[in-house]
Design a protein around this motif. Sequence first.
Motif, PDB file in Angstrom:
ATOM      1  N   THR A   1       0.842  -1.200   0.000  1.00  0.00           N
ATOM      2  CA  THR A   1       0.000   0.000   0.000  1.00  0.00           C
ATOM      3  C   THR A   1       0.866   1.235   0.000  1.00  0.00           C
ATOM      4  OG1 THR A   1      -1.713  -1.156   1.213  1.00  0.00           O
ATOM      5  CG2 THR A   1      -1.830   1.241   1.204  1.00  0.00           C
ATOM      6  N   THR A   2       0.505   2.178  -0.876  1.00  0.00           N
ATOM      7  CA  THR A   2       1.178   3.480  -0.891  1.00  0.00           C
ATOM      8  C   THR A   2       0.139   4.551  -0.616  1.00  0.00           C
ATOM      9  OG1 THR A   2       2.737   2.678  -2.507  1.00  0.00           O
ATOM     10  CG2 THR A   2       2.575   5.069  -2.248  1.00  0.00           C
ATOM     11  N   THR A   3       0.317   5.330   0.393  1.00  0.00           N
ATOM     12  CA  THR A   3      -0.657   6.344   0.794  1.00  0.00           C
ATOM     13  C   THR A   3      -0.051   7.719   0.638  1.00  0.00           C
ATOM     14  OG1 THR A   3      -1.624   4.814   2.376  1.00  0.00           O
ATOM     15  CG2 THR A   3      -2.134   7.156   2.667  1.00  0.00           C
ATOM     16  N   PHE A   4      -0.789   8.598   0.001  1.00  0.00           N
ATOM     17  CA  PHE A   4      -0.344   9.976  -0.189  1.00  0.00           C
ATOM     18  C   PHE A   4      -1.397  10.921   0.369  1.00  0.00           C
ATOM     19  CE2 PHE A   4       3.251   9.372  -2.999  1.00  0.00           C
ATOM     20  CZ  PHE A   4       3.044   8.097  -3.473  1.00  0.00           C
ATOM     21  N   MET A   5      -0.985  11.946   1.028  1.00  0.00           N
ATOM     22  CA  MET A   5      -1.868  13.071   1.420  1.00  0.00           C
ATOM     23  C   MET A   5      -1.614  14.176   0.416  1.00  0.00           C
ATOM     24  SD  MET A   5      -3.535  11.926   3.943  1.00  0.00           S
ATOM     25  CE  MET A   5      -4.327  13.444   4.481  1.00  0.00           C
ATOM     26  N   THR A   6      -2.547  14.354  -0.478  1.00  0.00           N
ATOM     27  CA  THR A   6      -2.342  15.300  -1.572  1.00  0.00           C
ATOM     28  C   THR A   6      -3.128  16.575  -1.336  1.00  0.00           C
ATOM     29  OG1 THR A   6      -4.189  14.412  -2.831  1.00  0.00           O
ATOM     30  CG2 THR A   6      -2.041  13.375  -3.156  1.00  0.00           C
TER      31      THR A   6
ATOM     32  N   LEU B   1      15.218  -6.604  -4.213  1.00  0.00           N
ATOM     33  CA  LEU B   1      14.559  -5.345  -4.557  1.00  0.00           C
ATOM     34  C   LEU B   1      14.315  -4.530  -3.297  1.00  0.00           C
ATOM     35  CD1 LEU B   1      11.906  -6.504  -7.179  1.00  0.00           C
ATOM     36  CD2 LEU B   1      14.086  -5.370  -7.607  1.00  0.00           C
ATOM     37  N   ASP B   2      14.576  -3.260  -3.413  1.00  0.00           N
ATOM     38  CA  ASP B   2      14.317  -2.334  -2.319  1.00  0.00           C
ATOM     39  C   ASP B   2      12.874  -1.846  -2.451  1.00  0.00           C
ATOM     40  OD1 ASP B   2      14.464  -0.621  -0.237  1.00  0.00           O
ATOM     41  OD2 ASP B   2      15.828   0.812  -1.199  1.00  0.00           O
ATOM     42  N   LEU B   3      12.026  -2.243  -1.521  1.00  0.00           N
ATOM     43  CA  LEU B   3      10.614  -1.868  -1.573  1.00  0.00           C
ATOM     44  C   LEU B   3      10.385  -0.545  -0.837  1.00  0.00           C
ATOM     45  CD1 LEU B   3       9.086  -5.387  -0.910  1.00  0.00           C
ATOM     46  CD2 LEU B   3       9.657  -4.328  -3.094  1.00  0.00           C
ATOM     47  N   ASP B   4       9.232   0.015  -1.107  1.00  0.00           N
ATOM     48  CA  ASP B   4       8.928   1.308  -0.502  1.00  0.00           C
ATOM     49  C   ASP B   4       8.639   1.211   0.988  1.00  0.00           C
ATOM     50  OD1 ASP B   4       9.250   2.603  -2.889  1.00  0.00           O
ATOM     51  OD2 ASP B   4       7.148   2.355  -3.484  1.00  0.00           O
ATOM     52  N   THR B   5       8.455   0.026   1.460  1.00  0.00           N
ATOM     53  CA  THR B   5       8.108  -0.164   2.872  1.00  0.00           C
ATOM     54  C   THR B   5       9.336  -0.443   3.738  1.00  0.00           C
ATOM     55  OG1 THR B   5       7.674  -2.474   2.370  1.00  0.00           O
ATOM     56  CG2 THR B   5       5.789  -0.986   2.334  1.00  0.00           C
ATOM     57  N   ASN B   6      10.515  -0.031   3.240  1.00  0.00           N
ATOM     58  CA  ASN B   6      11.774  -0.241   3.964  1.00  0.00           C
ATOM     59  C   ASN B   6      12.075  -1.724   4.170  1.00  0.00           C
ATOM     60  OD1 ASN B   6      12.333   2.536   4.226  1.00  0.00           O
ATOM     61  ND2 ASN B   6      11.024   2.661   6.063  1.00  0.00           N
ATOM     62  N   THR B   7      11.589  -2.535   3.281  1.00  0.00           N
ATOM     63  CA  THR B   7      11.906  -3.957   3.291  1.00  0.00           C
ATOM     64  C   THR B   7      12.474  -4.327   1.927  1.00  0.00           C
ATOM     65  OG1 THR B   7       9.670  -4.547   2.594  1.00  0.00           O
ATOM     66  CG2 THR B   7      10.118  -4.497   4.973  1.00  0.00           C
ATOM     67  N   THR B   8      12.970  -5.531   1.846  1.00  0.00           N
ATOM     68  CA  THR B   8      13.531  -6.013   0.582  1.00  0.00           C
ATOM     69  C   THR B   8      12.842  -7.296   0.183  1.00  0.00           C
ATOM     70  OG1 THR B   8      15.257  -7.221   1.733  1.00  0.00           O
ATOM     71  CG2 THR B   8      15.794  -4.996   1.017  1.00  0.00           C
ATOM     72  N   LYS B   9      12.912  -7.556  -1.096  1.00  0.00           N
ATOM     73  CA  LYS B   9      12.331  -8.780  -1.630  1.00  0.00           C
ATOM     74  C   LYS B   9      13.392  -9.494  -2.447  1.00  0.00           C
ATOM     75  CE  LYS B   9       8.849 -10.602  -4.814  1.00  0.00           C
ATOM     76  NZ  LYS B   9       7.729 -10.305  -5.723  1.00  0.00           N
ATOM     77  N   GLU B  10      13.648 -10.769  -2.111  1.00  0.00           N
ATOM     78  CA  GLU B  10      14.599 -11.567  -2.882  1.00  0.00           C
ATOM     79  C   GLU B  10      13.916 -12.035  -4.158  1.00  0.00           C
ATOM     80  OE1 GLU B  10      16.895 -15.882  -2.661  1.00  0.00           O
ATOM     81  OE2 GLU B  10      16.387 -14.856  -0.778  1.00  0.00           O
ATOM     82  N   ILE B  11      14.574 -11.765  -5.278  1.00  0.00           N
ATOM     83  CA  ILE B  11      13.983 -12.202  -6.539  1.00  0.00           C
ATOM     84  C   ILE B  11      14.762 -13.350  -7.175  1.00  0.00           C
ATOM     85  CG2 ILE B  11      12.870 -10.001  -7.024  1.00  0.00           C
ATOM     86  CD1 ILE B  11      15.171  -9.307  -8.884  1.00  0.00           C
ATOM     87  N   ASN B  12      16.039 -13.513  -6.824  1.00  0.00           N
ATOM     88  CA  ASN B  12      16.793 -14.652  -7.362  1.00  0.00           C
ATOM     89  C   ASN B  12      18.151 -14.720  -6.667  1.00  0.00           C
ATOM     90  OD1 ASN B  12      17.292 -16.911  -8.829  1.00  0.00           O
ATOM     91  ND2 ASN B  12      17.407 -15.896 -10.832  1.00  0.00           N
ATOM     92  N   SER B  13      18.741 -15.906  -6.730  1.00  0.00           N
ATOM     93  CA  SER B  13      20.096 -16.104  -6.188  1.00  0.00           C
ATOM     94  C   SER B  13      20.743 -17.265  -6.931  1.00  0.00           C
ATOM     95  CB  SER B  13      20.061 -16.376  -4.682  1.00  0.00           C
ATOM     96  OG  SER B  13      19.405 -17.603  -4.416  1.00  0.00           O
ATOM     97  N   SER B  14      22.064 -17.277  -6.889  1.00  0.00           N
ATOM     98  CA  SER B  14      22.827 -18.356  -7.508  1.00  0.00           C
ATOM     99  C   SER B  14      24.100 -18.553  -6.695  1.00  0.00           C
ATOM    100  CB  SER B  14      23.164 -18.033  -8.961  1.00  0.00           C
ATOM    101  OG  SER B  14      23.881 -19.095  -9.559  1.00  0.00           O
ATOM    102  N   SER B  15      24.517 -19.806  -6.572  1.00  0.00           N
ATOM    103  CA  SER B  15      25.665 -20.109  -5.703  1.00  0.00           C
ATOM    104  C   SER B  15      26.723 -20.902  -6.466  1.00  0.00           C
ATOM    105  CB  SER B  15      25.216 -20.899  -4.469  1.00  0.00           C
ATOM    106  OG  SER B  15      24.303 -20.159  -3.696  1.00  0.00           O
TER     107      SER B  15
END
Length: 496
Positions: free
Chosen positions: A4-9, A192-206
């Motif tokens: 959710t992205t909330t704006f006070m416009t 990925l750097d999300l707007d909620t100050n969290t991250t989302k892993e989209i892929n990895s390789s070892s």
Amino acid sequence: TEATTTFMTTPLMPTAKGNGFDVEINTDTPAVEIGASLNVTCRTTCLNPTIDMELKSGLNKYCHQVDNSNTCQFPVVEKWDLPIVCIVTCKSENNTQKEVKKEITVYNRDLVIAPHPELMEINKTYQLHCTGPRVYPNNKLHLKWLRGNNVVKSVNSTVGKLPEDVTPLVNILDLIASKTDDGQVYTCLAELDLDTNTTKEINSSSVTLQTYSFPEPPRILNRKPIVVNEEVTLECEVHNVYPAEKLTVTWFHNDEELKSDTKTSASHDIWATTWTPQVTGPTELTCRADFEDYPLNLTRSDNISIDVYVFSEPEIHAPKTIIVGKPVNITCSVFNASGKLQLALKNGNTILANDSSSTELTIYHTLHPEMELNGQQLTCEAELTLQHHSEPIVKQQNTTLNVQREESTRDIIIILIVVVLIILVAIAIIYICWRIDRARKSGKYNLLNPTPNKNQEIPRVNEPLNTIPLQEVISNGNDNNSQTGPNNKSCITPVS
């Protein structure tokens, strides 16, 4: 999870009477993968709104408004830039209009680790290349290298790019290979750097690293010549090898593998095997080291040419006793040798005779003995020089001269003759006494210490002894047995 992205416009038009209203954009995912579906909903607190969704041209969408919300569905996201604008006109607020914008993050899962050496040599520098996925906006991507669970390097783009820019983000990790990296897992992680100050892993390789150490070729420690038909231990030194248990060391003799077990020391530095050479002459020995059952085609070796030789002990022959003035021959011999043989007969530092040969050799010296030579040592010295060995092999045999005068020999012979004569005389005396004693015991006569009676006439000096009748001597002796006392010492005692 719905983001959710909330704006006070502020109204785009002058504010009318009322408490105002809120507008928000919600998506069913915080970031959408290219080619996937997406649902976008615009909601407002306005009681009587008109909701318009402005999207980039060319997007296929299905929108429907229910009360104070408008939901648009994108079956397939095909554009990298996906800006969404929600415009709400609130009729209950004097047609006040508010606008909210949201940029949807779009990504793919392409993540590639560039090929790297299957084996990394310890103490050398290597690079691990990781190319991240395509993301828009590009500053949302973080590309990290992890060693185990620890982040060792992280990069992200700080410069905004256009959607058409397909230049990927690359993370290059420089590392110096070590023993601890052997079997170590390195992971490239895209988040990925999300707007909620969290991250989302989209892929990895070892990748799992394998390291080794083989900094220098083996070195054969044996440098000295080898005696033929004698067992010898061949040693090969291999320093700083890792993993040592994967290393195999093989010995070759003139390109033929030695059929013997090669064992290593506790430190895995020295590899040894036993060998019995059968043929003399220069011999090629090779110590070959390589990794067994290891994904590395690496072989290193050391070659030497070593001499196999035979060299019997020198022999010196001289008479046990040497007579002054009588010349004698002294011989110095070596009966079996392979190589350049130098033979010398010495008296101290004086060379009496010398010669050279490539096999067996005997040299002679005629000695004219003097008493001054008595007790002196003669040395038979043999030097064998081999083709691949600069220092000769030296062996010696000594003998001590026993020089005597000739008169001394004659005196010894005379003394021996006298001793023999004395022994013979003693034996004769013992034998005579034994015979007389036997005769006495038989009762016939007693020749020693005869004692005449009072009436017997003693013979005159000039009268022969044989005029005394033997019978009288015997009878007188028997008559006077009682007169024989303890002081009467004779070879034969009377018969009882």
